[in-house]
Design an enzyme around this catalytic site. Structure first.
Site, PDB file in Angstrom:
ATOM      1  N   CYS A   3      -0.583   4.131   2.072  1.00  0.00           N
ATOM      2  CA  CYS A   3      -0.424   4.026   3.527  1.00  0.00           C
ATOM      3  C   CYS A   3       1.031   4.267   3.927  1.00  0.00           C
ATOM      4  O   CYS A   3       1.300   4.887   4.948  1.00  0.00           O
ATOM      5  CB  CYS A   3      -0.819   2.634   4.033  1.00  0.00           C
ATOM      6  SG  CYS A   3      -2.220   1.894   3.205  1.00  0.00           S
ATOM      7  N   ASP A   4       1.972   3.730   3.151  1.00  0.00           N
ATOM      8  CA  ASP A   4       3.355   3.650   3.630  1.00  0.00           C
ATOM      9  C   ASP A   4       4.354   4.543   2.884  1.00  0.00           C
ATOM     10  O   ASP A   4       5.514   4.638   3.297  1.00  0.00           O
ATOM     11  CB  ASP A   4       3.851   2.188   3.531  1.00  0.00           C
ATOM     12  CG  ASP A   4       3.012   1.269   4.404  1.00  0.00           C
ATOM     13  OD1 ASP A   4       2.491   1.760   5.423  1.00  0.00           O
ATOM     14  OD2 ASP A   4       2.868   0.079   4.069  1.00  0.00           O
TER      15      ASP A   4
ATOM     16  N   CYS B 205       0.832  -1.208   0.000  1.00  0.00           N
ATOM     17  CA  CYS B 205       0.000   0.000   0.000  1.00  0.00           C
ATOM     18  C   CYS B 205       0.861   1.249   0.000  1.00  0.00           C
ATOM     19  O   CYS B 205       1.330   1.714   1.050  1.00  0.00           O
ATOM     20  CB  CYS B 205      -0.924  -0.019   1.224  1.00  0.00           C
ATOM     21  SG  CYS B 205      -1.986   1.431   1.298  1.00  0.00           S
TER      22      CYS B 205
END
Ligand code: NAP
Length: 320
Positions: free
Chosen positions: A136-137, A133
């Site tokens: 997200c990261d 992701c």
């Protein structure tokens, strides 16, 4: 807990089904699952969902859908379904919070999960440099080097997103031509941070407690080399989340639920929509469209059941 309609999954298919079922006064219960908002919520920018001229963040799109359905009475449960019993109606659903749920109609919108590379190091270094992701990261890779694996829309879309943070990005692809849409290809080819490693596969992810590199093999020459990197983002497609339904619903050879063009599965009252059935289009907009169909079908199914029950009660009450 009993609900007329239960929806398993909360991506665009599940949330659109929730919107339509809620507007039909069915007070659907959505069991959100492992990834609330579905895969779209982990997508950085969505530029091809109609109605958003400048595009919209994937998380925001899913969040809006959820709130919109809630406005009409959709209810949400944060749990993961562990088991279902579709052998009789009402259907029984067993979430991991221990609260058994029964349903007169069930809409399956469990979507698909990122396909893993299946190479040594991948599991051990998950969340230690291996991520599925970018949204997200990505932030954690500021100023670092990363490798993206795959040649489809996800690899390029998310790779382009990552260039906001990283110093250098290599896309490792098993062929010498990309599957991604031309518009994304053009953007990737003209991005100075992106370079390509063609005809190559990742054979191992290296590092002790964090990723330090990947070992790649060139499929044309057989040459093996090491690319030093701080992160690996595999974007090599998806597998449908259907293990719950094995032995109860017909699945095709790739594990997708078999449903007709009206989202009906082989069990009356059980409908399936979105990536869990679709291995061709796999778009937020097509999933949403199928979610709409599934909710309309569920509404008609329940009306027919009600009508039939009323008729048989009337017949039973009629003196012989
Ligand atoms: P995809 O289109 O199936 O692409 C998967 C990529 O991974 C392909 O390039 C494939 O190579 C490669 N691959 C598959 N298995 C592999 C393996 N074992 N090892 C190495 N490489 C492997 O999947 P996706 O990119 O996740 O996209 C899924 C769907 O979402 C698509 O329909 C896509 O259009 C859609 N999507 C759209 C957008 C957008 O419109 N902006 C953004 C994201 C996703 P080959 O090419 O050689 O098969």
């Amino acid at each position: 807990m009993h609900s007329k309609v239960v929806i398993i999954g909360s991506g665009p298919a599940g949330l659109t089904a929730a919107l339509y079922a809620a507007r039909a006064n069915l007070e659907p219960l959505v069991i959100r699952g492992l990834q609330p908002g579905g895969l779209i919520a982990t997508t950085s920018e969505v530029e091809n969902y109609p109605g958003f001229v400048e595009g919209i963040g994937g998380f925001e799109l899913a969040d809006n859908m959820e709130k919109q359905a809630a406005r009409f009475g959709a209810r949400y449960m944060d749990a993961i379904v562990e088991r279902v019993d579709l052998s009789q109606r009402p259907f029984r659903i067993f979430p991991d919070n221990g609260e058994e749920v029964t349903a007169d109609a069930l809409i399956i919108a469990t979507g698909a999960s990122p396909r893993k590379l299946g190479v040594p190091g991948e599991e051990r270094l998950a969340n230690r440099g291996v991520s599925y992701c970018a949204t997200c990261d990505g932030f954690f890779f500021r100023g670092k080097r990363v490798v993206v694996v795959g040649g489809g829309n996800s690899a390029l879309d998310e790779g382009l997103f990552l260039t906001r943070y990283v110093s250098e990005l290599k896309i490792v692809h098993r062929r010498d031509a990309l599957r991604a849409d031309p518009i994304l290809q053009e953007r990737a080819f003209s991005n100075p941070k992106i370079s390509f490693v063609w005809n190559s596969v990742v054979e191992e992810i290296l590092g002790d407690d964090k990723v330090t590199g990947v070992r790649v093999r060139n499929l044309k020459t057989g040459e093996v080399s090491i690319i030093e990197t701080d992160g690996v983002f595999p974007y090599i497609g998806h597998i449908p989340n259907t293990s719950l339904f094995k032995g109860q619903l017909e699945l095709d050879e790739n594990g997708y639920i078999v449903a007709d063009h009206r989202t009906r599965t082989g069990i009356p009252g059980v409908f399936a929509a979105g990536d869990v059935v679709d291995h061709i289009y796999r778009q937020a907009i097509t999933a949403a469209g199928e979610g709409c169909k599934a909710a309309m079908e569920a509404t008609w199914f329940l009306s027919e059941q009600e009508h039939a029950a009323k008729k048989s009660a009337e017949l039973a009450a009629t003196p012989a």
